[in-house]
Scaffold this motif. Structure first.
Motif, mmCIF file in Angstrom:
data_model
loop_
_atom_site.group_PDB
_atom_site.id
_atom_site.type_symbol
_atom_site.label_atom_id
_atom_site.label_comp_id
_atom_site.label_asym_id
_atom_site.label_seq_id
_atom_site.Cartn_x
_atom_site.Cartn_y
_atom_site.Cartn_z
ATOM 1 N N TYR A 1 -42.366 14.834 44.153
ATOM 2 C CA TYR A 1 -43.570 15.128 43.389
ATOM 3 C C TYR A 1 -43.738 16.635 43.214
ATOM 4 O O TYR A 1 -43.342 17.419 44.078
ATOM 5 C CB TYR A 1 -44.805 14.550 44.094
ATOM 6 C CG TYR A 1 -44.797 13.045 44.193
ATOM 7 C CD1 TYR A 1 -45.371 12.257 43.212
ATOM 8 C CD2 TYR A 1 -44.189 12.407 45.283
ATOM 9 C CE1 TYR A 1 -45.355 10.861 43.298
ATOM 10 C CE2 TYR A 1 -44.162 11.018 45.378
ATOM 11 C CZ TYR A 1 -44.750 10.259 44.387
ATOM 12 O OH TYR A 1 -44.727 8.894 44.479
ATOM 13 N N ASP A 2 -44.322 17.021 42.085
ATOM 14 C CA ASP A 2 -44.584 18.434 41.819
ATOM 15 C C ASP A 2 -45.640 18.939 42.794
ATOM 16 O O ASP A 2 -46.735 18.353 42.872
ATOM 17 C CB ASP A 2 -45.077 18.601 40.378
ATOM 18 C CG ASP A 2 -45.153 20.055 39.959
ATOM 19 O OD1 ASP A 2 -45.859 20.830 40.624
ATOM 20 O OD2 ASP A 2 -44.496 20.412 38.965
ATOM 21 N N PRO A 3 -45.351 20.004 43.561
ATOM 22 C CA PRO A 3 -46.317 20.482 44.566
ATOM 23 C C PRO A 3 -47.605 21.020 43.962
ATOM 24 O O PRO A 3 -48.634 21.053 44.632
ATOM 25 C CB PRO A 3 -45.539 21.581 45.294
ATOM 26 C CG PRO A 3 -44.490 22.015 44.329
ATOM 27 C CD PRO A 3 -44.125 20.790 43.548
ATOM 28 N N GLU A 4 -47.564 21.456 42.705
ATOM 29 C CA GLU A 4 -48.765 22.016 42.093
ATOM 30 C C GLU A 4 -49.601 20.957 41.379
ATOM 31 O O GLU A 4 -50.804 20.844 41.610
ATOM 32 C CB GLU A 4 -48.374 23.116 41.104
ATOM 33 C CG GLU A 4 -47.745 24.337 41.777
ATOM 34 C CD GLU A 4 -47.498 25.453 40.785
ATOM 35 O OE1 GLU A 4 -47.876 25.290 39.599
ATOM 36 O OE2 GLU A 4 -46.930 26.484 41.186
ATOM 37 N N SER A 5 -48.950 20.171 40.513
ATOM 38 C CA SER A 5 -49.703 19.179 39.742
ATOM 39 C C SER A 5 -49.828 17.843 40.444
ATOM 40 O O SER A 5 -50.710 17.043 40.143
ATOM 41 C CB SER A 5 -49.036 18.963 38.375
ATOM 42 O OG SER A 5 -47.758 18.363 38.540
ATOM 43 N N GLY A 6 -48.917 17.587 41.392
ATOM 44 C CA GLY A 6 -48.913 16.292 42.059
ATOM 45 C C GLY A 6 -48.241 15.204 41.255
ATOM 46 O O GLY A 6 -48.172 14.058 41.687
#
Length: 308
Positions: free
Chosen positions: A259-264
């Protein structure tokens, strides 16, 4: 127009439903299962699960969607390139997996993986319109009637939940005719001509078939280990799927979701660890295969298999 509609009816029903020419009151049904071995240069048939069709309108009958979906599934299976499945075996509450009038395909696709499904398909009727142009004067008027169906199809992969197809198609059929002092409201016409509308809606979805098949080129074929008994390993893919005796299959465990750490947001699933290879020795059931270990160890139920 009558000849066109007859041709569409034949196309929609194809080999699955035919009528006895000597007695039009009799109806017979034929179900074909393609057991033809795959070509050496082609992959096994991918499984695509077709969910119940949706409708943006709330006044059209459920039967309209059901008949269009059945014809679409039959048309996909007739190609011999895929195995199109009904979603009845999917133990998911589809009503709870809806958002903004569409299915949460990524969530449903994850559940479908256990059935060896590569992709999940959603079909939706967006609109049905009837447009008429007539002479301005006279009791006997020449009319041009245009039937317009707006439909959408989306396809999402089971493994990564990636959308590989999303298209809205507008199909228009025109009819030339003569009407005497007639005035027709769209809703009334739809209600009084259900057979014609059913045929046109079927035709709209059948036009998606080549595009859907082309989109599956982006999807990797896979199967699953269904059970292990001693030195025999049972797979949930077999003759119908295009597996051949002697095929070597590599076995991997499922990878982790990233998963993208910023957007989730979900980026994808990384490849799992390679465990070894299996050799197909025979078939069982409707579409299963029996394999033995060719190399490696540590195989478990639900491990992923691909052509080596």
């Amino acid at each position: 127009m009558k000849n066109f509609l007859l041709a569409v009816v034949v196309l929609c029903l194809g080999a699955c439903t035919t009528f006895d020419r000597t007695n039009p009151t009799l109806r017979r049904e034929i179900k074909d299962v393609n057991y033809e071995a795959r070509r050496d240069d082609s992959a096994p048939r991918k499984r695509i699960m077709v969910l119940p069709f949706l409708d943006a309108g709330d006044k059209r009958p459920q039967e309209l969607r059901d008949q269009a979906r059945s014809a679409f599934i039959a048309d996909l299976n007739r190609t011999g390139e895929v195995i199109a499945l009904d979603s009845r075996e999917l133990k998911v509450d589809l009503a709870k997996n809806m958002q903004n009038g569409q299915y949460k395909l990524q969530d449903i696709a994850k559940e479908a993986q256990a059935l060896g499904v590569s992709t999940v398909l959603e079909g939706k009727i967006i609109d049905i319109r009837i447009k008429r142009k007539a002479d301005n004067v006279g009791v006997v008027r020449h009319l041009t009637t245009a039937f317009e169906v707006v439909a959408q199809v989306r396809v999402v992969t089971g493994r990564a939940g990636r959308e590989v197809f999303n298209t809205i198609k507008t199909v228009t059929v025109e009819e030339q005719g003569v009407r005497v002092g007639e005035r027709v409201e769209t809703d009334k016409f739809l209600a009084n001509n259900p057979d014609m509308i059913t045929v046109i809606v079927k035709d709209a979805f059948l036009d998606f078939t080549p595009q859907v098949l082309a989109s599956l080129d982006k999807v990797t074929w896979e199967g699953r280990i269904a059970a292990i008994n001693g030195d025999r390993i049972y797979l949930n893919v077999g003759r119908v799927s295009g597996i051949q005796v002697g095929d070597l299959l590599k076995v991997t465990e499922d990878g982790d979701d990233i998963y993208d750490p910023e957007s989730g947001g979900h980026i994808g699933r990384v490849p799992g660890r390679l465990k070894g290879t299996l050799e197909v020795i025979s078939y069982f059931g409707n579409d299963g295969a029996i394999a033995v270990i060719h190399s490696g160890s540590g195989f478990r139920e639900n491990d992923r298999v691909e052509l080596y």
